[in-house]
Write an enzyme that holds these catalytic residues in place. Structure first.
Site, PDB file in Angstrom:
ATOM      1  N   ASN A  25      -4.638  -1.172   4.281  1.00  0.00           N
ATOM      2  CA  ASN A  25      -3.974  -1.318   2.989  1.00  0.00           C
ATOM      3  C   ASN A  25      -4.506  -2.600   2.355  1.00  0.00           C
ATOM      4  O   ASN A  25      -5.157  -3.404   3.021  1.00  0.00           O
ATOM      5  CB  ASN A  25      -2.442  -1.282   3.117  1.00  0.00           C
ATOM      6  CG  ASN A  25      -1.875  -2.456   3.877  1.00  0.00           C
ATOM      7  OD1 ASN A  25      -2.192  -3.601   3.580  1.00  0.00           O
ATOM      8  ND2 ASN A  25      -1.045  -2.175   4.863  1.00  0.00           N
ATOM      9  N   VAL A  51      -3.669   4.567  10.957  1.00  0.00           N
ATOM     10  CA  VAL A  51      -4.874   3.991  11.553  1.00  0.00           C
ATOM     11  C   VAL A  51      -4.825   2.471  11.487  1.00  0.00           C
ATOM     12  O   VAL A  51      -5.153   1.782  12.461  1.00  0.00           O
ATOM     13  CB  VAL A  51      -6.145   4.524  10.835  1.00  0.00           C
ATOM     14  CG1 VAL A  51      -7.382   3.755  11.255  1.00  0.00           C
ATOM     15  CG2 VAL A  51      -6.325   6.008  11.098  1.00  0.00           C
ATOM     16  N   ASP A  52      -4.410   1.933  10.359  1.00  0.00           N
ATOM     17  CA  ASP A  52      -4.357   0.484  10.159  1.00  0.00           C
ATOM     18  C   ASP A  52      -3.476  -0.181  11.227  1.00  0.00           C
ATOM     19  O   ASP A  52      -3.891  -1.133  11.889  1.00  0.00           O
ATOM     20  CB  ASP A  52      -3.819   0.195   8.751  1.00  0.00           C
ATOM     21  CG  ASP A  52      -3.999  -1.248   8.314  1.00  0.00           C
ATOM     22  OD1 ASP A  52      -4.827  -1.976   8.902  1.00  0.00           O
ATOM     23  OD2 ASP A  52      -3.318  -1.638   7.350  1.00  0.00           O
ATOM     24  N   VAL A 105      -1.054   9.061   4.985  1.00  0.00           N
ATOM     25  CA  VAL A 105       0.058   8.751   4.086  1.00  0.00           C
ATOM     26  C   VAL A 105      -0.376   8.608   2.630  1.00  0.00           C
ATOM     27  O   VAL A 105       0.457   8.713   1.734  1.00  0.00           O
ATOM     28  CB  VAL A 105       0.839   7.486   4.525  1.00  0.00           C
ATOM     29  CG1 VAL A 105       1.502   7.700   5.858  1.00  0.00           C
ATOM     30  CG2 VAL A 105      -0.035   6.261   4.540  1.00  0.00           C
ATOM     31  N   TYR A 106      -1.684   8.424   2.368  1.00  0.00           N
ATOM     32  CA  TYR A 106      -2.153   8.327   0.988  1.00  0.00           C
ATOM     33  C   TYR A 106      -2.325   9.695   0.345  1.00  0.00           C
ATOM     34  O   TYR A 106      -2.661   9.811  -0.834  1.00  0.00           O
ATOM     35  CB  TYR A 106      -3.449   7.524   0.901  1.00  0.00           C
ATOM     36  CG  TYR A 106      -3.244   6.014   1.028  1.00  0.00           C
ATOM     37  CD1 TYR A 106      -2.035   5.452   1.426  1.00  0.00           C
ATOM     38  CD2 TYR A 106      -4.278   5.142   0.754  1.00  0.00           C
ATOM     39  CE1 TYR A 106      -1.863   4.091   1.533  1.00  0.00           C
ATOM     40  CE2 TYR A 106      -4.115   3.767   0.851  1.00  0.00           C
ATOM     41  CZ  TYR A 106      -2.903   3.246   1.249  1.00  0.00           C
ATOM     42  OH  TYR A 106      -2.743   1.891   1.344  1.00  0.00           O
ATOM     43  N   SER A 110      -7.816   7.910   3.575  1.00  0.00           N
ATOM     44  CA  SER A 110      -6.870   8.354   2.531  1.00  0.00           C
ATOM     45  C   SER A 110      -6.200   9.698   2.793  1.00  0.00           C
ATOM     46  O   SER A 110      -5.403  10.151   1.980  1.00  0.00           O
ATOM     47  CB  SER A 110      -7.519   8.377   1.135  1.00  0.00           C
ATOM     48  OG  SER A 110      -7.714   7.062   0.665  1.00  0.00           O
ATOM     49  N   THR A 111      -6.492  10.353   3.911  1.00  0.00           N
ATOM     50  CA  THR A 111      -5.943  11.695   4.137  1.00  0.00           C
ATOM     51  C   THR A 111      -4.598  11.690   4.856  1.00  0.00           C
ATOM     52  O   THR A 111      -4.000  12.744   5.036  1.00  0.00           O
ATOM     53  CB  THR A 111      -6.929  12.564   4.937  1.00  0.00           C
ATOM     54  OG1 THR A 111      -7.149  11.952   6.206  1.00  0.00           O
ATOM     55  CG2 THR A 111      -8.229  12.744   4.195  1.00  0.00           C
ATOM     56  N   ASP A 137      -8.733   9.354  19.252  1.00  0.00           N
ATOM     57  CA  ASP A 137      -8.115   8.124  18.767  1.00  0.00           C
ATOM     58  C   ASP A 137      -9.225   7.113  18.459  1.00  0.00           C
ATOM     59  O   ASP A 137      -9.967   6.718  19.353  1.00  0.00           O
ATOM     60  CB  ASP A 137      -7.184   7.610  19.870  1.00  0.00           C
ATOM     61  CG  ASP A 137      -6.498   6.299  19.542  1.00  0.00           C
ATOM     62  OD1 ASP A 137      -6.879   5.621  18.568  1.00  0.00           O
ATOM     63  OD2 ASP A 137      -5.568   5.941  20.292  1.00  0.00           O
ATOM     64  N   ILE A 138      -9.319   6.688  17.221  1.00  0.00           N
ATOM     65  CA  ILE A 138     -10.398   5.778  16.814  1.00  0.00           C
ATOM     66  C   ILE A 138     -10.337   4.448  17.562  1.00  0.00           C
ATOM     67  O   ILE A 138     -11.361   3.814  17.783  1.00  0.00           O
ATOM     68  CB  ILE A 138     -10.412   5.576  15.281  1.00  0.00           C
ATOM     69  CG1 ILE A 138     -11.760   4.996  14.838  1.00  0.00           C
ATOM     70  CG2 ILE A 138      -9.230   4.719  14.825  1.00  0.00           C
ATOM     71  CD1 ILE A 138     -12.037   5.116  13.358  1.00  0.00           C
TER      72      ILE A 138
END
Length: 176
Positions: A27, A36-37, A128-129, A125-126, A13-14
């Site tokens: 976003n 992550v955001d 939900v993007y 980006s890997t 977990d970052i």
């Protein structure tokens, strides 16, 4: 010639990492979101959102453009800074690889300007993007190898899932 930073992979977990700078796959609104955001904003606390709102009120009224990066406090995270970068949404019909590479380059530029020695990245980006994990890993590792410079001594890819870890491990092995 600058010494290349160590590149390490961590399954985890970052938001639990100890680093000078933690990169947020933000976003464009800079006001929090999912993945992550959302996790960074929740664990980091209201100080991060407060600085993001100030950025929106001053320099980024229309939001942070894709591929750019900006830093705020890390709030309650075990870091000095959060570097927010907006990854591109993956497309079958348009090559957005340069935008994804720019996220890593610009984040490292900001980290170096801040004097950060350790930088923790997610797989930008890997989620939900929709960027395919194998290609995202290849671009991330290649770009970090090409762009990282002093004072950054360690780039840590913090990967949440086993698939992400495996793909980054493959990309790292392929690129030496």
């Amino acid at each position: 010639m600058d010494q290349q930073p160590a590149i390490t992979l961590v399954h985890g977990d970052i938001t639990q990492q100890h680093a000078d700078a933690i990169v947020n796959a933000a976003n464009s609104s800079l006001l929090g979101g999912g993945g992550v955001d959302g996790a960074i904003h929740r664990r980091g606390g209201p100080e991060i959102l407060q600085e993001c709102r100030a950025l929106r009120a001053s320099h980024y009224g229309k939001g942070l453009p894709t591929g750019q990066a900006v830093a705020t406090t890390a709030g309650r995270l075990d870091a000095q800074y959060v570097i927010h970068t907006v990854g591109p949404v993956w497309s079958r019909t348009e090559d957005r690889s340069e935008q994804l590479a720019s996220c890593y380059r610009q984040s490292l530029r900001v980290a170096a300007e801040l004097g950060a020695r350790t930088v923790a990245f997610p797989a930008i980006s890997t989620g939900v993007y929709g960027w395919p994990m194998d290609d995202g890993a290849r671009i991330a590792v290649r770009t970090v190898r090409e762009a990282a410079a002093a004072p950054v001594a360690e780039v840590r890819f913090v990967l949440f899932g086993e698939d992400a870890y495996s793909e980054f491990e493959r990309a790292l092995a392929k690129q030496g």
